[in-house]
Scaffold this motif. Structure first.
Motif, PDB file in Angstrom:
ATOM      1  N   ILE A 186       7.892   7.260 -13.466  1.00 64.21           N
ATOM      2  CA  ILE A 186       8.433   7.772 -12.196  1.00 64.21           C
ATOM      3  C   ILE A 186       8.474   6.664 -11.153  1.00 64.21           C
ATOM      4  N   LYS A 187       7.411   5.848 -11.095  1.00 61.17           N
ATOM      5  CA  LYS A 187       7.394   4.739 -10.137  1.00 61.17           C
ATOM      6  C   LYS A 187       8.551   3.791 -10.400  1.00 61.17           C
ATOM      7  N   MET A 188       8.837   3.535 -11.665  1.00 61.93           N
ATOM      8  CA  MET A 188       9.908   2.601 -12.019  1.00 61.93           C
ATOM      9  C   MET A 188      11.281   3.196 -11.724  1.00 61.93           C
ATOM     10  N   THR A 189      11.525   4.443 -12.175  1.00 59.04           N
ATOM     11  CA  THR A 189      12.845   5.041 -11.982  1.00 59.04           C
ATOM     12  C   THR A 189      13.123   5.422 -10.533  1.00 59.04           C
ATOM     13  N   ASP A 190      12.077   5.549  -9.719  1.00 57.42           N
ATOM     14  CA  ASP A 190      12.296   5.774  -8.285  1.00 57.42           C
ATOM     15  C   ASP A 190      12.980   4.572  -7.633  1.00 57.42           C
ATOM     16  N   ALA A 191      12.925   3.420  -8.297  1.00 55.38           N
ATOM     17  CA  ALA A 191      13.572   2.204  -7.774  1.00 55.38           C
ATOM     18  C   ALA A 191      15.001   2.068  -8.309  1.00 55.38           C
ATOM     19  N   HIS A 192      15.580   3.195  -8.801  1.00 56.12           N
ATOM     20  CA  HIS A 192      16.921   3.156  -9.384  1.00 56.12           C
ATOM     21  C   HIS A 192      17.962   2.734  -8.354  1.00 56.12           C
ATOM     22  N   VAL A 193      18.881   1.866  -8.764  1.00 56.59           N
ATOM     23  CA  VAL A 193      19.991   1.434  -7.910  1.00 56.59           C
ATOM     24  C   VAL A 193      21.295   1.599  -8.701  1.00 56.59           C
ATOM     25  N   ASN A 194      22.366   1.870  -7.992  1.00 54.45           N
ATOM     26  CA  ASN A 194      23.685   1.931  -8.619  1.00 54.45           C
ATOM     27  C   ASN A 194      24.282   0.527  -8.619  1.00 54.45           C
ATOM     28  N   VAL A 195      24.323  -0.066  -9.796  1.00 56.96           N
ATOM     29  CA  VAL A 195      24.879  -1.411  -9.945  1.00 56.96           C
ATOM     30  C   VAL A 195      26.382  -1.297 -10.199  1.00 56.96           C
ATOM     31  N   THR A 196      27.163  -1.992  -9.385  1.00 48.90           N
ATOM     32  CA  THR A 196      28.622  -1.927  -9.500  1.00 48.90           C
ATOM     33  C   THR A 196      29.172  -3.273  -9.968  1.00 48.90           C
ATOM     34  N   PRO A 197      29.804  -3.356 -11.121  1.00 48.91           N
ATOM     35  CA  PRO A 197      30.394  -4.623 -11.567  1.00 48.91           C
ATOM     36  C   PRO A 197      31.471  -5.102 -10.597  1.00 48.91           C
ATOM     37  N   ASP A 198      31.490  -6.393 -10.345  1.00 49.19           N
ATOM     38  CA  ASP A 198      32.446  -6.989  -9.409  1.00 49.19           C
ATOM     39  C   ASP A 198      33.619  -7.571 -10.208  1.00 49.19           C
ATOM     40  N   PRO A 199      34.818  -6.961 -10.118  1.00 52.11           N
ATOM     41  CA  PRO A 199      35.960  -7.460 -10.906  1.00 52.11           C
ATOM     42  C   PRO A 199      36.281  -8.922 -10.624  1.00 52.11           C
ATOM     43  N   ASP A 200      35.981  -9.404  -9.411  1.00 52.12           N
ATOM     44  CA  ASP A 200      36.289 -10.797  -9.079  1.00 52.12           C
ATOM     45  C   ASP A 200      35.456 -11.776  -9.896  1.00 52.12           C
ATOM     46  N   THR A 201      34.343 -11.290 -10.440  1.00 53.93           N
ATOM     47  CA  THR A 201      33.490 -12.167 -11.247  1.00 53.93           C
ATOM     48  C   THR A 201      33.703 -11.945 -12.740  1.00 53.93           C
ATOM     49  N   ALA A 202      34.630 -11.066 -13.093  1.00 58.14           N
ATOM     50  CA  ALA A 202      34.820 -10.702 -14.501  1.00 58.14           C
ATOM     51  C   ALA A 202      35.679 -11.724 -15.225  1.00 58.14           C
ATOM     52  N   SER A 203      35.399 -11.940 -16.485  1.00 59.25           N
ATOM     53  CA  SER A 203      36.229 -12.775 -17.363  1.00 59.25           C
ATOM     54  C   SER A 203      37.605 -12.116 -17.521  1.00 59.25           C
ATOM     55  N   PRO A 204      38.677 -12.908 -17.644  1.00 56.77           N
ATOM     56  CA  PRO A 204      40.017 -12.329 -17.831  1.00 56.77           C
ATOM     57  C   PRO A 204      40.130 -11.433 -19.057  1.00 56.77           C
ATOM     58  N   SER A 205      39.245 -11.605 -20.006  1.00 56.98           N
ATOM     59  CA  SER A 205      39.328 -10.793 -21.224  1.00 56.98           C
ATOM     60  C   SER A 205      38.594  -9.466 -21.100  1.00 56.98           C
ATOM     61  N   LEU A 206      38.030  -9.175 -19.897  1.00 53.88           N
ATOM     62  CA  LEU A 206      37.311  -7.929 -19.663  1.00 53.88           C
ATOM     63  C   LEU A 206      38.082  -7.036 -18.713  1.00 53.88           C
ATOM     64  N   THR A 207      37.905  -5.740 -18.885  1.00 55.56           N
ATOM     65  CA  THR A 207      38.490  -4.761 -17.974  1.00 55.56           C
ATOM     66  C   THR A 207      37.372  -3.918 -17.384  1.00 55.56           C
ATOM     67  N   VAL A 208      37.367  -3.795 -16.042  1.00 51.23           N
ATOM     68  CA  VAL A 208      36.375  -2.981 -15.335  1.00 51.23           C
ATOM     69  C   VAL A 208      37.082  -1.749 -14.787  1.00 51.23           C
ATOM     70  N   SER A 209      36.564  -0.571 -15.069  1.00 52.16           N
ATOM     71  CA  SER A 209      37.183   0.663 -14.577  1.00 52.16           C
ATOM     72  C   SER A 209      37.127   0.704 -13.057  1.00 52.16           C
ATOM     73  N   GLU A 210      38.011   1.544 -12.471  1.00 50.47           N
ATOM     74  CA  GLU A 210      38.106   1.607 -11.016  1.00 50.47           C
ATOM     75  C   GLU A 210      36.790   2.033 -10.371  1.00 50.47           C
ATOM     76  N   ASP A 211      36.077   2.945 -10.998  1.00 52.27           N
ATOM     77  CA  ASP A 211      34.805   3.388 -10.409  1.00 52.27           C
ATOM     78  C   ASP A 211      33.638   2.478 -10.784  1.00 52.27           C
ATOM     79  N   GLY A 212      33.915   1.430 -11.555  1.00 52.21           N
ATOM     80  CA  GLY A 212      32.882   0.470 -11.901  1.00 52.21           C
ATOM     81  C   GLY A 212      31.890   0.961 -12.928  1.00 52.21           C
TER      82      GLY A 212
END
Length: 359
Positions: A186-212
């Motif tokens: 519980i102590k660990m999961t209370d520190a949950h964060v929503n990590v959003t992939p940044d398309p500007d840092t993505a390799s051209p061969s990867l696709t990131v969905s609109e909602d990340g």
């Protein structure tokens, strides 16, 4: 029995106790002037003989008698006059000091107090003394037991601390798979964060969905480990996120200090702390300290990643079973970013921000 003669309630005239006259207890002006005949004491006669009677001896005389089974008291008045016959009869020629001898009788035997009440009080007193002694011994026993318990408790606490430290050391040295208990999870999961992939840092061969939420390989296989970073960079605190890898055979999860690179080197050096799966078989923990091949008992489809920045630790968990899989050691120099690579061998996605389950 003990006998005490008093004058006017507070002046000690004569004391007989423990079969002896206690002259040291007498008032100074009665010293050498009193006598208690011991022979008739057995019959209850405690008469006191007062010599050299003076006018100043007038007053109220009390006699107190105490034995093991009864007590008694008696009071009488003494009046002395210079003109009395007895005074004239025993007067010393040439002086006014009286030399009369007067016997003051106090037949206390005839005025004994009822013995039943006294005996009952004595029994009650003895009973209370016995109870007090029992309670005293019981209190001493409880004190001793309390000290023993405190000593045992201190010893147990020390043993627990030692075992906890040994367990931590074992985890650090072996990274053994251990189950995260409720409080820890519980102590660990209370520190949950929503990590959003940044398309500007993505390799051209990867696709990131609109909602990340999805990252997948969609290009040509020009790079082995095309990657994308999270928008969020961390320089402090504890942070937890989850990623579903499903049945993919190739992927990389972890953190990086390289904000501009769009692929992960085949052999990462400084600035990478990663967990890597190759061909669905070989799972490797990767850092600048070296690679550690892990033997997983069964496939883990949802991975929990816990970053403890100040603690210099990046830990990986099976989020479905709570089992700790491995921990990479820092420290972390500057800002670190979550990093994801779905590999380049299949088009199955990495699903980010999977809902935390408090299993």
């Amino acid at each position: 029995m003990d006998v005490r003669w008093m004058r006017n309630g507070d002046e000690i005239v004569h004391v007989y106790a423990t079969r002896a006259d206690l002259e040291g207890r007498q008032s100074p002006r009665f010293k050498g002037r009193t006598r208690l005949d011991r022979e008739p004491l057995g019959s209850g006669n405690v008469s006191l003989q007062l010599n050299d009677v003076r006018v100043s001896d007038e007053g109220s005389y009390q006699c107190y008698v105490v034995s093991k089974s009864w007590f008694a008291d008696s009071t009488m008045k003494l009046k002395v006059s210079e003109d009395s016959e007895i005074s004239k009869q025993w007067a010393v020629s040439g002086g006014s000091i009286l030399a009369a001898v007067m016997a003051i009788a106090a037949l206390c035997y005839s005025t004994r107090k009822p013995t039943k009440d006294f005996e009952k009080l004595q029994q009650d007193l003895n009973s209370l003394k016995g109870e007090n002694e029992r309670l005293r011994k019981e209190n001493e026993y409880l004190k001793k037991q309390n000290e023993n318990f405190k000593e045992y408790s201190r010893g147990l606490e020390n043993k627990i601390k030692v075992l906890q430290e040994d367990l931590k050391e074992l985890r650090r040295n072996t990274n053994a798979c251990v189950y995260a208990l409720d409080k820890e999870w519980i102590k660990m999961t209370d520190a949950h964060v929503n990590v959003t992939p940044d398309p500007d840092t993505a390799s051209p061969s990867l696709t990131v969905s609109e909602d990340g939420s999805l990252v997948r390989f969609t290009g040509e296989r020009a790079q082995e480990w095309p990657s994308v970073l999270g928008r969020e960079g961390f320089t402090s605190g504890r942070h937890y996120w989850q990623v579903e890898v499903g049945v993919k055979g190739n992927w990389i999860l972890g953190v990086s200090t390289h904000p501009h690179e769009k692929s992960i080197p085949e052999k990462p050096e400084e600035g990478y702390w990663l967990m890597r799966l190759v061909k669905g078989k070989t799972c490797t923990a990767v850092s600048q300290s070296g690679d550690q091949i892990l033997q997983l008992e069964k496939g883990c489809q949802v991975w929990g990643v816990c970053l403890d920045y100040e603690g210099g630790r990046l830990s990986f968990y099976n989020a479905e079973t709570r089992f700790h899989i491995y921990t990479l050691e820092g420290p972390f120099p500057g800002q670190v970013y979550p990093i994801f690579s779905p590999g380049s061998h299949d088009k199955g996605p990495l699903i980010i921000n999977v809902k935390v389950k408090n299993v």
